[in-house]
Write a protein that holds these residues in place. Structure first.
Motif, PDB file in Angstrom:
ATOM      1  N   ARG A  63      74.627  70.263  45.951  1.00  0.00           N
ATOM      2  CA  ARG A  63      73.638  69.633  45.422  1.00  0.00           C
ATOM      3  C   ARG A  63      73.416  68.425  44.886  1.00  0.00           C
ATOM      4  N   ALA A  64      71.880  68.222  45.408  1.00  0.00           N
ATOM      5  CA  ALA A  64      71.480  66.946  45.108  1.00  0.00           C
ATOM      6  C   ALA A  64      70.306  66.266  44.274  1.00  0.00           C
ATOM      7  N   ALA A  65      70.191  65.702  43.708  1.00  0.00           N
ATOM      8  CA  ALA A  65      69.218  64.905  42.785  1.00  0.00           C
ATOM      9  C   ALA A  65      68.672  63.487  43.251  1.00  0.00           C
ATOM     10  N   VAL A  66      67.527  63.207  42.971  1.00  0.00           N
ATOM     11  CA  VAL A  66      66.475  62.378  43.814  1.00  0.00           C
ATOM     12  C   VAL A  66      66.171  61.318  42.837  1.00  0.00           C
ATOM     13  N   ILE A  67      66.696  59.469  42.480  1.00  0.00           N
ATOM     14  CA  ILE A  67      66.564  59.433  41.977  1.00  0.00           C
ATOM     15  C   ILE A  67      65.418  58.651  41.499  1.00  0.00           C
ATOM     16  N   GLY A  68      63.860  58.241  41.171  1.00  0.00           N
ATOM     17  CA  GLY A  68      63.068  57.942  41.495  1.00  0.00           C
ATOM     18  C   GLY A  68      61.539  58.495  42.224  1.00  0.00           C
ATOM     19  N   ALA A  69      60.796  58.948  41.619  1.00  0.00           N
ATOM     20  CA  ALA A  69      59.496  59.789  42.045  1.00  0.00           C
ATOM     21  C   ALA A  69      58.024  58.879  42.512  1.00  0.00           C
ATOM     22  N   GLY A  70      58.664  57.724  42.775  1.00  0.00           N
ATOM     23  CA  GLY A  70      57.449  57.171  43.700  1.00  0.00           C
ATOM     24  C   GLY A  70      57.486  57.397  45.250  1.00  0.00           C
ATOM     25  N   TYR A  71      57.359  56.399  45.621  1.00  0.00           N
ATOM     26  CA  TYR A  71      56.545  56.530  47.137  1.00  0.00           C
ATOM     27  C   TYR A  71      57.810  57.455  47.660  1.00  0.00           C
ATOM     28  N   TRP A  72      59.235  56.382  47.995  1.00  0.00           N
ATOM     29  CA  TRP A  72      59.564  57.608  48.356  1.00  0.00           C
ATOM     30  C   TRP A  72      60.397  59.284  48.145  1.00  0.00           C
ATOM     31  N   GLY A  73      60.842  58.464  46.812  1.00  0.00           N
ATOM     32  CA  GLY A  73      61.451  59.979  46.660  1.00  0.00           C
ATOM     33  C   GLY A  73      60.833  61.011  47.194  1.00  0.00           C
ATOM     34  N   PRO A  74      59.412  62.133  46.666  1.00  0.00           N
ATOM     35  CA  PRO A  74      59.095  62.740  47.826  1.00  0.00           C
ATOM     36  C   PRO A  74      59.283  63.110  48.758  1.00  0.00           C
ATOM     37  N   ASN A  75      59.273  62.441  49.544  1.00  0.00           N
ATOM     38  CA  ASN A  75      59.680  62.799  50.703  1.00  0.00           C
ATOM     39  C   ASN A  75      61.439  63.061  51.204  1.00  0.00           C
ATOM     40  N   LEU A  76      62.436  62.507  49.865  1.00  0.00           N
ATOM     41  CA  LEU A  76      63.367  62.787  50.234  1.00  0.00           C
ATOM     42  C   LEU A  76      64.100  64.386  49.142  1.00  0.00           C
ATOM     43  N   ALA A  77      62.909  64.460  48.499  1.00  0.00           N
ATOM     44  CA  ALA A  77      63.322  65.584  47.558  1.00  0.00           C
ATOM     45  C   ALA A  77      62.677  66.827  48.715  1.00  0.00           C
ATOM     46  N   ARG A  78      61.359  66.962  49.289  1.00  0.00           N
ATOM     47  CA  ARG A  78      61.385  67.719  49.669  1.00  0.00           C
ATOM     48  C   ARG A  78      61.941  67.996  51.234  1.00  0.00           C
ATOM     49  N   ASN A  79      62.897  66.764  51.557  1.00  0.00           N
ATOM     50  CA  ASN A  79      63.710  67.561  52.552  1.00  0.00           C
ATOM     51  C   ASN A  79      65.052  68.055  52.140  1.00  0.00           C
ATOM     52  N   PHE A  80      65.500  67.469  50.668  1.00  0.00           N
ATOM     53  CA  PHE A  80      66.820  67.710  50.665  1.00  0.00           C
ATOM     54  C   PHE A  80      66.545  69.767  49.938  1.00  0.00           C
ATOM     55  N   LYS A  81      65.300  70.222  49.926  1.00  0.00           N
ATOM     56  CA  LYS A  81      64.427  71.078  49.005  1.00  0.00           C
ATOM     57  C   LYS A  81      64.309  72.254  50.928  1.00  0.00           C
ATOM     58  N   ALA A  82      64.334  71.401  51.526  1.00  0.00           N
ATOM     59  CA  ALA A  82      64.342  72.568  53.266  1.00  0.00           C
ATOM     60  C   ALA A  82      65.576  72.846  53.517  1.00  0.00           C
ATOM     61  N   SER A  83      66.157  71.756  53.164  1.00  0.00           N
ATOM     62  CA  SER A  83      67.985  71.577  53.527  1.00  0.00           C
ATOM     63  C   SER A  83      68.605  72.630  53.478  1.00  0.00           C
ATOM     64  N   PRO A  84      68.834  73.557  54.466  1.00  0.00           N
ATOM     65  CA  PRO A  84      70.369  74.984  54.526  1.00  0.00           C
ATOM     66  C   PRO A  84      71.356  74.038  53.568  1.00  0.00           C
ATOM     67  N   ASP A  85      71.240  72.755  53.879  1.00  0.00           N
ATOM     68  CA  ASP A  85      72.636  71.941  53.497  1.00  0.00           C
ATOM     69  C   ASP A  85      73.118  71.674  52.287  1.00  0.00           C
ATOM     70  N   TRP A  86      72.031  71.537  51.631  1.00  0.00           N
ATOM     71  CA  TRP A  86      71.232  71.192  49.590  1.00  0.00           C
ATOM     72  C   TRP A  86      70.483  72.167  48.594  1.00  0.00           C
ATOM     73  N   GLU A  87      71.119  72.075  48.000  1.00  0.00           N
ATOM     74  CA  GLU A  87      70.478  72.793  46.868  1.00  0.00           C
ATOM     75  C   GLU A  87      69.852  71.271  46.186  1.00  0.00           C
ATOM     76  N   LEU A  88      68.446  71.050  46.127  1.00  0.00           N
ATOM     77  CA  LEU A  88      67.783  69.886  44.879  1.00  0.00           C
ATOM     78  C   LEU A  88      67.663  70.515  44.108  1.00  0.00           C
ATOM     79  N   ALA A  89      68.699  69.806  42.988  1.00  0.00           N
ATOM     80  CA  ALA A  89      69.065  69.340  41.947  1.00  0.00           C
ATOM     81  C   ALA A  89      68.261  69.054  40.820  1.00  0.00           C
ATOM     82  N   GLY A  90      67.748  67.748  40.933  1.00  0.00           N
ATOM     83  CA  GLY A  90      66.899  67.498  39.942  1.00  0.00           C
ATOM     84  C   GLY A  90      66.335  66.521  40.515  1.00  0.00           C
ATOM     85  N   ILE A  91      65.331  65.646  39.549  1.00  0.00           N
ATOM     86  CA  ILE A  91      65.051  64.684  39.787  1.00  0.00           C
ATOM     87  C   ILE A  91      64.527  63.567  38.245  1.00  0.00           C
TER      88      ILE A  91
END
Length: 356
Positions: A8-36
């Motif tokens: 379970r991962a949370a992304v800290i920062g929803a500006g320029y790069w954060g959305p790219n990280l959130a999208r890849n954590f969400k799409a990965s079978p290894d991860w669950e996107l758990a927070g922003i």
């Protein structure tokens, strides 16, 4: 190693790069996107809604108190990385940090030591190192296909954006330095560097820059960064004793080209005096382009983050890698203040003494 359940991962920062990280954590079978996490609640809520309505927090402390996570990914300004990372590490969370690792070597070192002391993974998001092209370059160098490295020339130039808080070296060069750290056997470990910068716009910081440093066996590396070029160039040339490699990141049809041409060293005497007296010979061979798989670098990066946690090992772009890049950047700043004079890279003083 397979995990029983996604991390379970949370992304800290929803500006320029954060959305790219959130999208890849969400799409990965290894991860669950758990927070922003973001101080701008509306921005964070918009990003969270795009990924299934995950929890939104206004601070790191709120996240740690209310959401169960295994790791955090930091995508905030560099001067905030140190404080956020230490807070997360001290709460027992693994940490991924976008480049640069911190805004000073001292802060980066404290982050690395904290992670090591707690047995946690601290990973630098050196995204380019997970591109198919850079992975192939690393492979070719490791297997000796290029021979002994004679020179490296890296160009990263474009028009803007002039940053308000850092110069062009701290903005663009971390990409090039992290790539060199990844592809060079033994990593990025120059004893000293020389940097020259110019500020023709009067911004108070270098907008055009050239960085040089020595490589083993009298080879040389050069990095050119520029905010003022009307044309965009992303190119790396690695010259070897057997072949030369050219990476043109803006040419999707042929990103990598291998040239079997150059100076022939096999006919040269190893004696320096004999080399100077003898004629140089050249070889003219074929040019070829290796096939590269198609995958998103960030997807590979978050997969590596998970693997390093499960396997309890340093990531391929570990905190130590980020620290080596920071060490060079600080030496660059020192060289600029000294009008281009060579500046020792902290941590490599022993190597410098050996060279002397």
């Amino acid at each position: 190693m397979a995990a029983a359940a996604p991390l379970r991962a949370a992304v800290i920062g929803a500006g320029y790069w954060g959305p790219n990280l959130a999208r890849n954590f969400k799409a990965s079978p290894d991860w669950e996107l758990a927070g922003i996490v973001d101080m701008d609640h509306s921005r964070a809520a918009k990003l969270a809604a795009a990924h299934g309505g995950v929890p939104v927090c206004g601070s790191v402390q709120e996240l740690l108190e209310t959401v169960d996570v295994d790791a955090v990914a930091i995508a905030t300004p560099a001067h905030t990385h140190h404080g956020i990372a230490l807070t997360a590490l001290r709460a027992g969370k693994h940490v991924l940090v976008e480049k640069p690792l911190a805004d000073s070597r001292a802060k980066g070192l404290e982050m690395v030591e904290e992670a090591e002391e707690r047995g946690l993974v601290l990973m630098a998001d050196h995204t380019y190192c997970y591109t198919p092209a850079v992975l192939k370059i690393r492979e070719l160098i490791a297997e000796g296909s290029l021979g002994e490295i004679l020179f490296i020339d890296s160009v990263r130039i474009n028009l803007g954006l002039v940053q308000p808080d850092v110069d062009v070296f701290w903005d663009l060069a971390p990409h090039d330095l992290s790539i060199l750290d990844f592809i060079l056997p033994g990593g990025l470990r120059p004893a000293e560097v020389a940097a020259h910068g110019a500020d023709p716009l009067g911004t108070g910081r270098a907008c055009v820059g050239h960085l040089t440093f020595a490589l083993p066996h009298d080879a040389m590396a050069h990095v050119h960064v520029n905010w003022l070029s009307p044309t965009k160039i992303r190119q790396l040339v690695v010259g070897g004793s057997q072949r030369t490699l050219v990476w043109d990141d803006l040419n999707p049809q042929q990103r990598l080209s291998i040239y079997d041409r150059g100076v022939s060293l096999d006919k040269q005497s190893r004696s320096a005096a004999d080399r100077q007296a003898s004629a140089i010979s050249y070889r003219l061979g074929d040019t070829w382009s290796p096939a590269l798989p198609e995958h998103e670098a960030l997807g590979q990066m978050v997969a590596e983050f998970a693997s390093s946690i499960w396997q309890q090992r340093p990531a391929r772009t570990s905190g130590a890698s980020g620290l080596r890049v920071l060490s060079v950047l600080e030496a660059v700043s020192n060289s600029l203040r000294a009008d281009g004079a060579s500046s020792a890279v902290i941590g490599n003083e022993a190597q410098l003494e050996g060279m002397r």
